[in-house]
Design a protein around this motif. Structure first.
Motif, PDB file in Angstrom:
ATOM      1  N   VAL A 192      52.765  44.179  -1.056  1.00 24.48           N
ATOM      2  CA  VAL A 192      53.740  44.863  -1.900  1.00 24.48           C
ATOM      3  C   VAL A 192      54.470  45.854  -1.009  1.00 24.48           C
ATOM      4  CG1 VAL A 192      54.034  46.518  -3.780  1.00 24.48           C
ATOM      5  CG2 VAL A 192      52.427  44.623  -4.024  1.00 24.48           C
ATOM      6  N   SER A 193      55.786  45.766  -0.974  1.00 19.50           N
ATOM      7  CA  SER A 193      56.539  46.655  -0.091  1.00 19.50           C
ATOM      8  C   SER A 193      57.998  46.711  -0.515  1.00 19.50           C
ATOM      9  CB  SER A 193      56.437  46.162   1.363  1.00 19.50           C
ATOM     10  OG  SER A 193      57.132  47.023   2.231  1.00 19.50           O
ATOM     11  N   HIS A 194      58.656  47.824  -0.120  1.00 17.50           N
ATOM     12  CA  HIS A 194      60.103  47.923  -0.253  1.00 17.50           C
ATOM     13  C   HIS A 194      60.745  47.871   1.129  1.00 17.50           C
ATOM     14  CE1 HIS A 194      59.007  52.105   0.723  1.00 17.50           C
ATOM     15  NE2 HIS A 194      60.182  52.118   1.328  1.00 17.50           N
ATOM     16  N   ASP A 195      59.922  47.686   2.164  1.00 16.38           N
ATOM     17  CA  ASP A 195      60.386  47.677   3.551  1.00 16.38           C
ATOM     18  C   ASP A 195      61.047  46.331   3.846  1.00 16.38           C
ATOM     19  OD1 ASP A 195      60.401  47.281   6.421  1.00 16.38           O
ATOM     20  OD2 ASP A 195      59.108  49.039   6.569  1.00 16.38           O
ATOM     21  N   ARG A 196      62.351  46.342   4.010  1.00 15.31           N
ATOM     22  CA  ARG A 196      63.092  45.092   4.188  1.00 15.31           C
ATOM     23  C   ARG A 196      62.669  44.364   5.461  1.00 15.31           C
ATOM     24  NH1 ARG A 196      67.213  44.364   0.776  1.00 15.31           N
ATOM     25  NH2 ARG A 196      67.921  42.689   2.142  1.00 15.31           N
ATOM     26  N   ALA A 197      62.446  45.128   6.542  1.00 17.39           N
ATOM     27  CA  ALA A 197      62.056  44.485   7.795  1.00 17.39           C
ATOM     28  C   ALA A 197      60.723  43.761   7.630  1.00 17.39           C
ATOM     29  CB  ALA A 197      61.969  45.528   8.902  1.00 17.39           C
TER      30      ALA A 197
END
Length: 527
Positions: A192-197
């Motif tokens: 789960v992440s909002h980190d695009r990279a």
């Protein structure tokens, strides 16, 4: 089994009855999966259900293989050591006891002969070369704690690994090491992440609100969504045209039927035909009129339904659209000047920010970036040197704790803009997607994404208008929609920005013009 994680008819509600999701079906196989969705959609809850930390209200979760789970907030204790966090203390104690000559059976059962070498290798791989195994957790930075927790999961070699927002609090070097570790993962991983990279390193995207999976990275998924939304927008235009046509036909049919009824009534009044024939014709006309009316009304209703379905397909998260001319700073005007500054965290040196520069403030965890922002604002006195602020400034802290929970959104904004009328404040809040009664909600009742927008509104609608914004890790814990909304709002901001962030895609999206790195010797700048 073909999948390592299978969720079947999964339902979960909080004790107050709030439903998170119902009858959810998801399966995660080998490879890397990025789990996305807006704040509050249940991503972290789903990971906790898979990990067995929560019990579902209905349905089942099946996990094949050994499971590892890294939550957002690791359970810590000030007296615990890195060894404890890695879960290797019993094995190390047994090893040391054997080395001292204690050859008991219990020690031989607990020992792992290469435990320290393996732990050291894992810590070094993740950039923690200076972290001793006996160091206490209390002395670690937030980023170091996350990386030790990650090292513990990798050291256990699980078949299935769950990561919940693993890049929060990580500096750029730590993020790159995490990216490398994720890219090399060959078993099952759900992150789960909002980190695009990070989300551009996965093999598939699982969109929780949409309940769909896509084979590819986040960027590839967004390209598909853009095509789908354009097709849906065309459907809306077609459905709107169909609804207008059906309405016209309904009006025309009603007009024709009204004429027919008037003609029948006239013939009946003039008694030009036998009464029984005229009554039958009148009855047939009324039946025909009813059928035509029902038919056209059904067509209109069907057209409305098609329009509603088309609009639902094209509906996206709300977009913030604001104009902020009062925040404008003339090019070249000095807004902030640091002269020989030393903060409580160490030396800073000299720095001049001129409008409308957009400065990214970088540096490793623990280098004093947050301390510098608070010193600029006057919350912490400088150790040496001086800070000169030449324009009104506002600060967005990591914790978003600038609102009074008991006050409505209108009253929160009026507290920072006392001269503004209620109507002006409500109009401003509407641009941040708080329309009508939503503007009267107490701040304490807002969800995470709503609170972020409310904080942003209180900063940008303040009087005098802020011409310098200081932002501390603004994308931490924000979903992708909120990050996009933040970038939209900042596109209208005309003042100077100083942003502490390790989220490179976000920094690039807001048009950073200068990169300033804070190190042991102070700040250094690059274009």
């Amino acid at each position: 089994m073909s999948h390592s994680i299978v969720c079947t008819d999964l339902s979960f509600s909080w004790p107050d009855g709030t439903s998170v999701f119902e009858e959810l079906d998801f399966a995660f196989g080998a490879g890397r999966t990025g789990l996305i969705g807006v704040n509050g959609s249940g991503k972290s809850t789903l990971l906790k259900l898979i990990a067995g930390e929560l019990t579902p209200a209905g349905g089942s979760v099946s996990v094949t293989g050994r499971l590892g789970y890294l939550p957002q907030n690791l359970p810590l204790g000030a007296s615990r050591t890195v060894s404890d966090l890695l879960g290797i203390t019993p094995a190390r104690e047994a090893l040391h006891a054997i080395e001292r000559g204690d050859l008991s059976e219990a020690n031989y059962d607990a020992v792992v002969w290469d435990v320290e070498e393996r732990a050291r290798a894992e810590l070094d791989r993740l950039g923690l070369t200076g972290v001793d195994l006996d160091r206490t957790v209390a002395t670690l930075s937030g980023g170091e704690t996350v990386m030790v927790g990650l090292a513990a999961r990798f050291l256990a070699e699980p078949d299935v690994l769950l990561l919940d927002e693993p890049t929060n609090n990580l500096d750029l070097d730590a993020r790159r090491r995490l990216y490398d570790a994720v890219a090399s993962w060959t078993r099952t991983l759900v992150v789960v992440s909002h980190d695009r990279a990070l989300l551009d390193l996965v093999d598939q995207i699982a969109d929780l609100p949409a309940r769909r999976t896509f084979g590819g990275t986040l960027s590839e998924y967004e390209e598909v969504l853009a095509v789908e939304r354009e097709a849906a927008a065309r459907m809306v235009r077609v459905a709107e045209g169909d609804l207008r046509r059906q309405r016209r036909e309904l009006i025309e049919a009603r007009t024709k039927l009204a004429r027919r009824v008037r003609y029948g009534n006239k013939m009946y009044e003039q008694k030009r035909e036998p009464k029984i024939i005229m009554q039958e014709r009148k009855r047939q006309a009324e039946v025909s009129a009813g059928k035509h009316r029902t038919m056209h009304e059904e067509k209109v209703a069907a057209a409305r339904e098609r329009l509603a379905e088309a609009e639902e397909a094209v509906r996206d998260e709300g977009e913030i659209r604001v104009t902020l001319p009062a925040t404008e700073v003339p090019a070249g005007r000095t807004v902030l000047e640091l002269d020989g500054l030393r903060t409580a965290a160490g030396p800073i040196g000299d720095l001049v920010v001129r409008g409308p520069e957009r400065v990214a403030l970088l540096g490793p965890n623990g280098s004093g970036k947050t301390t510098l922002l608070r010193t600029i604002l006057g919350e912490i006195p400088p150790g040496e040197g001086s800070v000169r602020l030449d324009v009104p400034a506002r600060y967005l802290p990591q914790r978003l704790d600038v609102l009074e929970d008991a006050l409505s959104l209108v009253d929160n904004v009026r507290a920072v803009a006392p001269a503004a009328s209620v109507n002006a404040v409500r109009a401003g809040l509407a641009r941040f997607l708080f329309r009508g009664a939503r503007a009267e909600r107490p701040a304490g009742t807002l969800s995470g994404g709503e609170r972020f927008r409310a904080v942003l509104a209180s900063l940008l609608l303040a009087e005098p208008a802020p011409r310098l914004l200081l932002m501390d890790e603004p994308t931490n814990n924000l979903d992708l929609a909120s990050v996009r909304q933040l970038a939209q709002a900042l596109s209208a901001y005309r003042g100077a920005l100083v942003v502490v962030s390790h989220d490179l895609p976000f920094l690039e999206s807001i048009g950073i013009t200068r990169w300033v790195t804070l190190g042991p010797e102070g700040v250094t700048s690059s274009a």
